[in-house]
Design an enzyme around this catalytic site. Structure first.
Site, PDB file in Angstrom:
ATOM      1  N   SER A 623       0.845  -1.190   0.000  1.00  0.00           N
ATOM      2  CA  SER A 623       0.000   0.000   0.000  1.00  0.00           C
ATOM      3  C   SER A 623       0.877   1.236   0.000  1.00  0.00           C
ATOM      4  CB  SER A 623      -0.907   0.009   1.229  1.00  0.00           C
ATOM      5  OG  SER A 623      -0.126   0.273   2.378  1.00  0.00           O
ATOM      6  N   PHE A 627       2.810   9.651   3.041  1.00  0.00           N
ATOM      7  CA  PHE A 627       4.078   9.639   3.774  1.00  0.00           C
ATOM      8  C   PHE A 627       4.991   8.493   3.333  1.00  0.00           C
ATOM      9  CE2 PHE A 627       1.406  11.536   7.214  1.00  0.00           C
ATOM     10  CZ  PHE A 627       2.019  12.770   7.188  1.00  0.00           C
ATOM     11  N   SER A 628       4.379   7.380   2.944  1.00  0.00           N
ATOM     12  CA  SER A 628       5.195   6.179   2.849  1.00  0.00           C
ATOM     13  C   SER A 628       4.594   5.142   1.909  1.00  0.00           C
ATOM     14  CB  SER A 628       5.305   5.554   4.240  1.00  0.00           C
ATOM     15  OG  SER A 628       4.013   5.258   4.729  1.00  0.00           O
ATOM     16  N   LYS A 644       8.201  -0.534   5.586  1.00  0.00           N
ATOM     17  CA  LYS A 644       7.591   0.730   5.187  1.00  0.00           C
ATOM     18  C   LYS A 644       8.666   1.755   4.896  1.00  0.00           C
ATOM     19  CE  LYS A 644       4.948   3.148   8.051  1.00  0.00           C
ATOM     20  NZ  LYS A 644       3.700   3.245   8.781  1.00  0.00           N
ATOM     21  N   ASP A 744      -2.445  11.247  11.267  1.00  0.00           N
ATOM     22  CA  ASP A 744      -3.097  11.049   9.971  1.00  0.00           C
ATOM     23  C   ASP A 744      -4.066   9.873  10.026  1.00  0.00           C
ATOM     24  OD1 ASP A 744      -3.657  11.416   7.296  1.00  0.00           O
ATOM     25  OD2 ASP A 744      -1.862  10.376   6.593  1.00  0.00           O
TER      26      ASP A 744
END
Ligand SMILES: *[C@@H]1O[C@H](CO)[C@@H](O)[C@H](O)[C@H]1NC(C)=O
Ligand SMILES: *[C@@H]1O[C@H](CO)[C@@H](O)[C@H](O)[C@H]1NC(C)=O
Ligand SMILES: *[C@@H]1O[C@H](CO)[C@@H](O)[C@H](O)[C@H]1NC(C)=O
Ligand SMILES: *[C@@H]1O[C@H](CO)[C@@H](O)[C@H](O)[C@H]1NC(C)=O
Ligand SMILES: *[C@@H]1O[C@H](CO)[C@@H](O)[C@H](O)[C@H]1NC(C)=O
Ligand SMILES: *[C@@H]1O[C@H](CO)[C@@H](O)[C@H](O)[C@H]1NC(C)=O
Ligand SMILES: *[C@@H]1O[C@H](CO)[C@@H](O)[C@H](O)[C@H]1NC(C)=O
Ligand SMILES: *[C@@H]1O[C@H](CO)[C@@H](O)[C@H](O)[C@H]1NC(C)=O
Length: 902
Positions: A623, A627-628, A644, A744
């Site tokens: 996914s 941010f990542s 991640k 978030d």
């Protein structure tokens, strides 16, 4: 195991003396107060030397090493009875309570490591009686009070680490007696007063770190022959930078940023041959930059911004063969930008803003293949933008505003594909806006071309910049109509004023309410604009334009008009460092890889090379959010982890990894089944990767909105997800001290596992993006579109209540099956306003539920209606009306109809 254990007992039986059996009783009592989650002592084994982490010398217990064993509890005073104890390492556990002063009875103790626990209270004075102590590490706890003067009598101490506690008071003068001390760190406390004169006596000191305290006064004379690492940033220290810092050339790191140092930079700075990191930004330094600077071949970071430095930038900078950061912004430097900078192939950020530089932007900067920030704003530069600036460019921030630049904006600007921000305002550019500007699809922070002499019409391609938040084209000579902006769904601020524009004002993608009078000034002083907040267009014109208008209305994706909340990018000391493309980057001197696995039973199985490989394997992608990106990483052992990778990581992270490691490790120890916690990390250059043992199948957002099986998510499963996510947030808000605000919360951060486990992810973002003064920072973002609470516009802070709001949005997604921001809302705004506006529209609550699942059963419909009420409560516009997370969870659980009724 039992058999082997028995064998050892048999063999040793004769040698187990009475001394050892006393130790056995002591250890048993210790273990009563110290429960392990993943490892605990087998106290029925009569030989404690067989116990995990216990080492004996035949007659007594001498070493206890139980680092990172998930121990919880207090350290019992009984420990003092282990007379022969040599080393005690209980670091990285969940110990709480005070450090027992009975430890002082362990006369042989030479190494005491209690770092990274939750110990509180004072440092016991009596520790000073440990005359053999060489190593004392109490860092990363919540110890308060002042440092006992008596510690100065630990004459054999080599290593003293009190970092990251809540210590107050002054640094004891008696520390001058620690004559063999090599490592001293007092950083991240609330210490005040001077650095004692007595430090002159610490002649063997190699590391001195005391950043983020309230120290003031002058530096005492120090032995700069032995000092290698010095970080005193973010205090209130004054006086001049010592002239002898380079006397031996041993110094590698000198960080004095954010203090009140005055005087000049040391003339012989070039003699610091080993210097890699020199940061003196935000002081009151004067004088010129030493001409010897170019001799610093190892220098990677140079930050002397926000001082009163004068004169030109010295020539010969190309000798700085490793330089990645050159920040001289906000001084009063003059002359031209040195041509030879283009030969510094390692350069990643060049900040020369807010000086008095003249001349042109050097040609050939495109040779700096790694350059990602070029900030030359607020100078007196002339000439044009070099045509080749964007050749194979990695530029992310290009800021040239407030200069005297002229000529056309080159069409090649469109090649700067990675730009997040383009600032060309307040110059003398003329000609038209090249249509290639529409190729800058990543533009997000700002596109500012205001206050120039641009003419012609605004290219239609500008309307494709769907991520752009702020657009300013004001104060030019632009003419014609404003093109359609309906695809600019992120736009929250725009300015077309002071141009020669004509025709109807288009619907702006994000804010249908652009007709509100608040926006009049955005269109003011044009030739003939009409409609929206301005007087309506006359009938003839309307006829001609009606097609455009209705198209605009139909397609308008409307997003909160009250919510001026937005992605705020605050770029602090250092800006984003983008991961370099692997095939391009051949870094001659890669910085060291820093990596750690916190969980002992994974440490053998994790192979960091395999992790790095996984990051480049497309098929492993799980996914991605802003941010990542998360990948599946298969270890040689067959173990599968989730890795991640952060999109942007500051290079400096590697240098501050210790604090980061504290934070991450703490997160891991706060274990909760609904929170996704890192088990380790890997950092190198601008690569930052976290590892997890939970490998999600997908995020809730994917499953709910993108997956082909989205309809198969039954109501009871959705309810289970809601409760799981709520439990995770309750844990962060109510079980953590201090409460942890998630930066978030959105449905792409709620992860689902193979067995439908629910975990809240991205909790570490708060830590990683924490823009504390000293660690530099990366962009801080307020959250995801559609999830941002309305009050954010005023507070600019994410709070516990705004987490509740975002959670309410997730509930609405589960109930309605709709996206938080969706074209389908017609002239509604976003999911929240659409749901709240149901009754005003004459819709019954049933009508907004996802009919595919509300028709599953009577029970499902009842529960959904009950939870809809909770969702509306959580998304109340007023933060004080929203329930706390704990209450929201209770309500969710109550809403579940007992199985018996269904
Ligand atoms: C603990 O030690 C005893 C005695 O050596 C042994 O019988 C028992 O199996 C051990 N238990 C565990 C869980 O290892
Ligand atoms: C105990 O720890 C010390 C210090 O780390 C080490 O030097 C020593 O070898 C250890 N003793 C045993 C028996 O493992
Ligand atoms: C701790 O030390 C005190 C004084 O030295 C002693 O009286 C007491 O018994 C010790 N406590 C334990 C549990 O050993
Ligand atoms: C230390 O913290 C405790 C609470 O954790 C508090 O009761 C005590 O007053 C503090 N002591 C000092 C000296 O600040
Ligand atoms: C340590 O330093 C203090 C103050 O600097 C001094 O008074 C004391 O005599 C020194 N010696 C010891 C053993 O503490
Ligand atoms: C520094 O060391 C000298 C000699 O070793 C000693 O006389 C002096 O008291 C010490 N100063 C301090 C402040 O500890
Ligand atoms: C300073 O440090 C060096 C290197 O550790 C050492 O050789 C020297 O003796 C020290 N200077 C003084 C004055 O003690
Ligand atoms: C630095 O500031 C101090 C006062 O804080 C002043 O006495 C001193 O003269 C200044 N030094 C220089 C070189 O400006």
């Amino acid at each position: 195991m039992a058999f082997v254990g028995g064998w050892v007992v048999l063999l040793c039986l004769s040698s187990i003396t009475t001394v050892l059996s006393t130790d056995l009783e002591i250890l048993k009592r210790l273990s009563e107060d110290l429960k392990g989650e993943r490892s605990s002592w087998n106290t029925s084994d009569v030989n404690p030397c067989n116990w995990q982490g216990v080492q004996c010398n035949g007659v007594s217990v001498i070493n206890i090493t139980l680092s990172g064993m998930h121990l919880k509890g207090i350290l019992s005073p009984t420990i003092g009875q282990l007379q022969s104890l040599n080393m005690l390492d209980l670091s990285k556990n969940g110990l709480f309570g005070e450090i027992p002063s009975n430890l002082s009875s362990c006369k042989s103790l030479s190494k005491l490591i209690l770092s990274e626990n939750r110990l509180s209270g004072l440092i016991p004075k009596d520790l000073s009686k440990l005359s053999s102590l060489q190593w004392l590490d109490l860092s990363g706890n919540a110890i308060n009070g002042s440092i006992p003067e008596a510690l100065g009598s630990l004459a054999r101490l080599v290593h003293l680490d009190l970092t990251y506690n809540e210590l107050t008071g002054t640094i004891p003068d008696s520390f001058g007696n620690l004559s063999v001390l090599e490592f001293l760190s007092l950083s991240q406390n609330s210490l005040e007063g001077n650095i004692p004169q007595a430090f002159t006596n610490l002649t063997l000191l190699q590391t001195l770190s005391a950043y983020q305290n309230n120290l003031f006064g002058l530096l005492p004379p120090l032995n700069w022959t032995s000092l290698q690492w010095v970080n005193l940033a973010s205090n209130n220290l004054s006086g001049t930078i010592p002239t002898d810092i380079c006397s031996s050339g041993a110094l590698q790191v000198l960080i004095l940023s954010n203090n009140a140092f005055n005087g000049t930079l040391p003339e012989n700075l070039g003699a610091c041959g080993a210097l890699t990191n020199f940061r003196v930004g935000h002081n009151v330094l004067t004088g010129e930059i030493p001409a010897t600077l170019g001799k610093l071949e190892s220098l990677i970071y140079l930050d002397a911004s926000q001082n009163h430095l004068t004169g030109p930038v010295p020539t010969g900078l190309s000798g700085c063969k490793s330089l990645a950061l050159l920040n001289l912004a906000s001084n009063t430097l003059v002359g031209t930008i040195p041509e030879d900078l283009v030969n510094v192939s390692t350069l990643q950020e060049l900040h020369l803003a807010n000086n008095d530089f003249r001349g042109i932007i050097p040609h050939g900067l495109s040779q700096c293949k790694l350059l990602n920030v070029l900030d030359l704003s607020k100078n007196k530069l002339e000439g044009g933008i070099p045509l080749d600036l964007c050749n194979s460019s990695k530029l992310v921030y290009l800021r040239l505003q407030e200069n005297m630049l002229s000529g056309h904006i080159p069409t090649s600007i469109g090649d700067c594909r990675q730009l997040l921000e383009l600032q060309l305002g307040d110059n003398s550019f003329d000609g038209t806006i090249p249509s290639t500007i529409g190729s800058l699809i990543n533009l997000q922070v700002s596109l500012n071309l205001s206050i120039n002499h641009l003419t012609g019409s605004i290219p239609n391609s500008i309307g494709t910049l769907s991520k752009l938040v702020s657009l300013d084209l004001s104060h030019n000579g632009l003419s014609g109509q404003i093109p359609s902006l309906v695809d600019m769904v992120s736009l929250v601020s725009w300015d077309f004023s002071y141009n020669l524009l004509t025709g109807p004002i288009p619907q702006v993608g994000s804010i249908l309410n652009s007709s509100s009078s608040d926006y009049v000034s955005s269109y003011a002083h044009n030739s003939d604009l009409c409609g929206g907040p301005l007087p309506s267009c006359n009938a003839d014109e309307l006829k001609g334009q009606s097609k455009v208008l209705s198209f605009g209305q139909v397609a308008a994706i409307s997003v909160a008009s009250i919510i001026i909340a937005l992605l705020i990018f605050s770029c602090i000391t250092l800006a984003v460092w983008y991961k370099r493309h692997p095939s391009v980057s051949i870094d001659p001197t890669p910085s060291p890889m820093v990596s750690q696995v916190f969980v002992p039973h994974f440490s053998q199985a994790v192979n960091f090379e395999s992790v790095k490989e996984a990051l480049q394997t497309k098929g492993y992608l799980i996914s991605s959010n802003h941010f990542s990106t998360m990948y599946k990483a298969i270890m040689p052992s067959g173990l599968i982890l989730a890795a991640k990778k952060f999109h942007s990581a500051e290079k400096g992270l590697v240098l501050h990894y210790k604090k980061l490691a504290f934070d991450l490790d703490k997160l891991w120890r706060l274990s909760h089944e609904n929170v996704m916690q890192p088990i380790g990390y890997l950092m190198q250059d601008n690569l930052a990767v976290l590892l997890y043992d939970f490998v999600p199948v997908c995020s809730l957002g994917q499953r709910l909105h993108k997956s082909p099986e989205r309809t198969s998510l039954s109501w009871s499963m959705r309810h289970q997800v809601a409760i799981g996510a709520a439990q995770g947030l309750v844990f962060l808000h109510h079980a953590c001290h201090p409460p942890m605000v998630h930066m978030d919360v959105n449905s792409d951060n709620i992860f689902l596992g193979h067995h439908f486990e629910v975990k809240v992810g991205d909790i570490e973002v708060a830590k990683l993006l924490d823009p504390t003064k000293n660690t530099g920072s990366v962009s801080a973002v307020a959250g995801s579109f559609g999830y941002i609470a309305p009050e954010y516009a005023f507070t600019m802070q994410v709070t516990l209540q705004s987490n509740v709001y975002s959670f309410g949005v997730i509930l609405l997604e589960l109930l309605t099956g709709r996206l938080p921001v969706d074209e389908g809302f017609g002239d509604g705004v976003d999911l929240v306003r659409w749901a709240h506006g149901a009754s005003a529209r004459g819709d019954t609550p049933e009508q907004i539920l996802d009919s595919r699942i509300s028709t599953e059963s009577f029970v499902a419909r009842q529960e959904m209606l009950a939870i809809l009420k909770i969702a509306l409560l959580c998304t109340d516009a007023s933060p004080t009306q929203r329930p706390r997370m704990k209450k929201a969870l209770e309500l969710l659980v109550e809403a579940k109809t007992p199985a018996i009724a269904s």
